[in-house]
Write a protein that holds these residues in place. Structure first.
Motif, mmCIF file in Angstrom:
data_model
loop_
_atom_site.group_PDB
_atom_site.id
_atom_site.type_symbol
_atom_site.label_atom_id
_atom_site.label_comp_id
_atom_site.label_asym_id
_atom_site.label_seq_id
_atom_site.Cartn_x
_atom_site.Cartn_y
_atom_site.Cartn_z
ATOM 1 N N GLY A 165 47.345 -92.674 11.454
ATOM 2 C CA GLY A 165 46.209 -91.899 11.952
ATOM 3 C C GLY A 165 46.297 -91.693 13.461
ATOM 4 O O GLY A 165 45.419 -91.091 14.070
ATOM 5 N N ASP A 166 47.384 -92.219 14.026
ATOM 6 C CA ASP A 166 47.609 -92.117 15.466
ATOM 7 C C ASP A 166 48.895 -91.292 15.649
ATOM 8 O O ASP A 166 49.851 -91.465 14.882
ATOM 9 N N LYS A 167 48.934 -90.406 16.640
ATOM 10 C CA LYS A 167 50.066 -89.475 16.731
ATOM 11 C C LYS A 167 51.416 -90.195 16.857
ATOM 12 O O LYS A 167 52.370 -89.874 16.150
ATOM 13 N N LEU A 168 51.473 -91.212 17.728
ATOM 14 C CA LEU A 168 52.750 -91.904 17.921
ATOM 15 C C LEU A 168 53.110 -92.731 16.670
ATOM 16 O O LEU A 168 54.266 -92.730 16.230
ATOM 17 N N GLY A 169 52.115 -93.386 16.095
ATOM 18 C CA GLY A 169 52.342 -94.178 14.875
ATOM 19 C C GLY A 169 52.856 -93.290 13.749
ATOM 20 O O GLY A 169 53.742 -93.670 12.972
ATOM 21 N N TYR A 170 52.325 -92.091 13.680
ATOM 22 C CA TYR A 170 52.725 -91.123 12.655
ATOM 23 C C TYR A 170 54.190 -90.710 12.845
ATOM 24 O O TYR A 170 54.971 -90.681 11.896
ATOM 25 N N LEU A 171 54.568 -90.449 14.107
ATOM 26 C CA LEU A 171 55.962 -90.061 14.376
ATOM 27 C C LEU A 171 56.924 -91.194 14.006
ATOM 28 O O LEU A 171 57.986 -90.967 13.416
ATOM 29 N N LYS A 172 56.528 -92.434 14.336
ATOM 30 C CA LYS A 172 57.394 -93.578 14.021
ATOM 31 C C LYS A 172 57.552 -93.694 12.503
ATOM 32 O O LYS A 172 58.642 -93.976 11.997
ATOM 33 N N ALA A 173 56.467 -93.474 11.787
ATOM 34 C CA ALA A 173 56.519 -93.566 10.317
ATOM 35 C C ALA A 173 57.471 -92.512 9.766
ATOM 36 O O ALA A 173 58.305 -92.798 8.898
ATOM 37 N N ILE A 174 57.396 -91.298 10.288
ATOM 38 C CA ILE A 174 58.279 -90.230 9.795
ATOM 39 C C ILE A 174 59.741 -90.628 9.983
ATOM 40 O O ILE A 174 60.560 -90.502 9.066
ATOM 41 N N VAL A 175 60.066 -91.148 11.163
ATOM 42 C CA VAL A 175 61.461 -91.508 11.440
ATOM 43 C C VAL A 175 61.930 -92.599 10.476
ATOM 44 O O VAL A 175 62.972 -92.471 9.818
ATOM 45 N N ASP A 176 61.149 -93.667 10.341
ATOM 46 C CA ASP A 176 61.595 -94.787 9.505
ATOM 47 C C ASP A 176 61.617 -94.427 8.018
ATOM 48 O O ASP A 176 62.528 -94.828 7.284
ATOM 49 N N PHE A 177 60.621 -93.668 7.567
ATOM 50 C CA PHE A 177 60.613 -93.293 6.151
ATOM 51 C C PHE A 177 61.729 -92.281 5.863
ATOM 52 O O PHE A 177 62.332 -92.309 4.801
#
Ligand code: UTP
Length: 294
Positions: free
Chosen positions: A257-269
């Motif tokens: 729900g946080d922009k940076l957290g979302y980007l990190k999730a995309i990369v790792d997933f």
């Protein structure tokens, strides 16, 4: 001991941290690689043995309910075009699990959202999975907590250690280690403590296993931090009455729900995706090389 059969997933928040993307699209529907965030969360619940999901929704969130519904028109088109695999994939989503929706009419806080599910949950312990909190782990986080519950028989909050200077962004737990691995007996809980007012760095993340008595405390909870009905206040009351455990789960958590957290999730997933993992890794390596040269 009653089994954990139900999971509440609150998705009624406004998602202000992710504006303007979330003006017309629920943040839980933003895509992580090839699926909306909420699908990962529902899949985690299903893989943990949950039998029924209660979504706490609000106006403008019908896309989430539609995502898990059967779409007759789309199914017919895919059938006519002989798109067997895609049809199967879509039907698997709508057959995942029974989903019941309840409405939170106003975004009065997470505690209030969970209280809205009281009549559907009834008198049994249940899981809460936040609709924007993703956990990547070998054993689903929710399952790890259910396994611990089978030993301790009390409420459990999932926690992770965060840097001391970030504790003011989380609900923080203080407690002592127990005989169970990675497990602490909760002593004190504070929602977003002011810097320097708390000795612990154990932050509560979006997975809770709760006894139904939580509803009694939620009913009595008055608006706290930020004018919202905070879950943490009711959790503390419940832990004083019956005891509660904090469990340092195995895995990595992302605040999608946080922009940076979302980007990190995309990369790792994306890196762990069956088909895309390898080419994406090659692409990332080339990006890193370019950055190193700059
Ligand atoms: P958040 O604080 O992350 O959600 O709540 P939010 O309020 O949507 O986000 P921001 O801060 O404005 O960006 C955690 C979870 O609780 C739900 C949210 O949908 C999210 O899944 N929630 C929060 C509700 O269902 N109702 C509320 O009143 C508040």
């Amino acid at each position: 001991m009653k089994a954990i059969r139900k999971a509440v997933i609150p998705v009624a928040g406004l998602g202000t941290r992710f504006l303007p993307a979330t003006k017309a699209i629920p943040k839980e529907m933003l895509t992580i690689v090839d699926r909306p965030t909420i699908q990962y969360i529902v899949e985690e619940a299903v893989a943990s043995g949950i039998e029924e999901i209660i979504l706490v929704t609000s106006a403008g969130k019908s896309a989430i309910e539609n995502h898990f519904d059967y779409d007759f028109q789309l199914d017919t088109v895919l059938k006519d075009r002989n798109k067997i695999q895609m049809r199967e994939e879509l039907n698997n989503i709508s057959n995942l699990i029974d989903i019941i929706s309840v409405r939170q009419k106003e975004p009065l806080g997470l505690g209030h959202a969970i209280w809205m599910a009281r009549n559907v949950v009834g008198d049994e312990p249940f899981m809460v999975l936040l609709g924007d909190d993703l956990v990547m782990s070998k054993v689903p986080c929710c399952k790890q907590m259910i396994q611990l519950y089978e030993e301790v028989g009390e409420s459990i909050v999932a926690v992770q250690q965060v840097p001391m200077e970030q504790t003011h962004q989380y609900g923080i737990v203080e407690g002592l280690p127990t005989e169970y691995e990675r497990t602490y007996k909760v002593d004190r809980m504070v929602e977003k403590p002011a810097p320097g007012t708390c000795n612990s760095n154990m932050a509560i993340i979006g997975r809770y296993l709760l006894m139904p008595e939580i509803f009694e405390f939620l009913e009595k909870t008055t608006p706290g931090h930020g004018g919202e009905i905070q879950l943490t206040d009711a959790l503390l009351a419940l832990s004083n009455k019956r005891g509660m455990y904090a469990y340092e789960f195995n895995g990595k958590r992302y605040d999608a729900g946080d922009k940076l957290g979302y980007l990190k999730a995309i990369v790792d997933f994306a890196l762990s995706h069956n088909a895309l993992g390898k080419p994406f890794r090659e692409y990332l390596l080339s990006v890193c090389n370019n950055i190193a040269k700059q």
